[in-house]
Design a protein around this motif. Structure first.
Motif, PDB file in Angstrom:
ATOM      1  N   SER A   2      36.435  45.371  44.751  1.00  0.00           N
ATOM      2  CA  SER A   2      35.165  45.425  45.459  1.00  0.00           C
ATOM      3  C   SER A   2      34.005  45.657  44.501  1.00  0.00           C
ATOM      4  N   ASP A   6      28.607  49.156  45.820  1.00  0.00           N
ATOM      5  CA  ASP A   6      28.667  49.322  47.266  1.00  0.00           C
ATOM      6  C   ASP A   6      28.777  50.810  47.604  1.00  0.00           C
ATOM      7  N   ARG A 120      41.404  56.903  48.615  1.00  0.00           N
ATOM      8  CA  ARG A 120      41.863  55.593  49.097  1.00  0.00           C
ATOM      9  C   ARG A 120      40.838  54.511  48.761  1.00  0.00           C
ATOM     10  N   ASN A 121      39.567  54.802  48.982  1.00  0.00           N
ATOM     11  CA  ASN A 121      38.532  53.824  48.663  1.00  0.00           C
ATOM     12  C   ASN A 121      38.492  53.547  47.158  1.00  0.00           C
ATOM     13  N   GLU A 124      42.196  51.816  46.305  1.00  0.00           N
ATOM     14  CA  GLU A 124      42.629  50.643  47.059  1.00  0.00           C
ATOM     15  C   GLU A 124      41.526  49.626  47.321  1.00  0.00           C
ATOM     16  N   VAL A 125      40.280  50.053  47.312  1.00  0.00           N
ATOM     17  CA  VAL A 125      39.174  49.117  47.534  1.00  0.00           C
ATOM     18  C   VAL A 125      38.495  48.778  46.212  1.00  0.00           C
TER      19      VAL A 125
END
Length: 193
Positions: A2, A6, A120-121, A124-125
């Motif tokens: 990502s 962001d 997690r962000n 995993e992102v």
């Protein structure tokens, strides 16, 4: 992977992490009324609402920081704040910190879930390879909390910061790597269950 610039809202069952903004200042002022919150932080307790407004302005102006308000889903109250900082997309690393919450929410599912959502962000992102934490060497409670996440103590940065009272602070550094995240993820989910 990502966009590392962001700054999404991260939502869970117990907590919602919203990008910090002026609308959160009043709630942060109210959440920050317990003097115990400020014992180990690098800033002084808010004495008036304008202090919380200045805090929000400074946090959101820092280009290497993604500050969040921690919102209690069940009440809608601001529980505290946390941030990604020292964000370096090129090396896929970031730190989690500038964190404080009102004692009402310490060692609760809200606090555990906030850490889970951030991790997690990150892994995993964003595709982070490393997440780090820094804490005052005298703040044993914070060190134990970071260790409960599954982070490993890396060492101590001597004379790393100046505390609000002017004394020199040693900083304990912890990290978690991408390879360690699956095990930590399972442990955090088990704690949330």
């Amino acid at each position: 992977m990502s966009d590392w610039n962001d700054h999404p809202t991260l939502s869970g069952t117990h907590v919602r992490l919203e990008p910090l903004g002026p609308d959160h200042a009043k709630g942060l002022f109210e959440a920050g009324q317990d003097p115990a919150i400020w014992a180990w932080l690098s800033l002084r307790q808010f004495e008036e609402p304008a202090d919380a407004e200045r805090f929000v302005e400074a946090a959101t102006a820092d280009p290497d920081r993604r500050a969040f308000a921690q919102i209690d889903v069940s009440t809608g109250l601001v529980a505290g704040t946390t941030s990604y900082y020292q964000v370096v997309a090129k090396h896929r690393i970031l730190s989690i910190g500038h964190t404080w919450i009102n004692p009402r929410w310490q060692r609760t599912a809200l606090n555990t879930e906030a850490k889970f959502l951030l991790l997690r962000n990150a892994f995993e992102v964003l595709g982070a390879q490393r997440v780090a934490w820094e804490t005052d060497s005298r703040n044993l409670r914070s060190q134990r909390a970071i260790e409960r996440l599954g982070a490993l103590r890396e060492g101590v940065l001597r004379a790393h910061r100046i505390r609000p009272d002017g004394s020199s602070r040693d900083t304990v550094v912890y990290s978690m790597t991408e390879a360690e995240w699956p095990g930590a993820r399972a442990r955090l989910l088990a704690r949330l269950d």
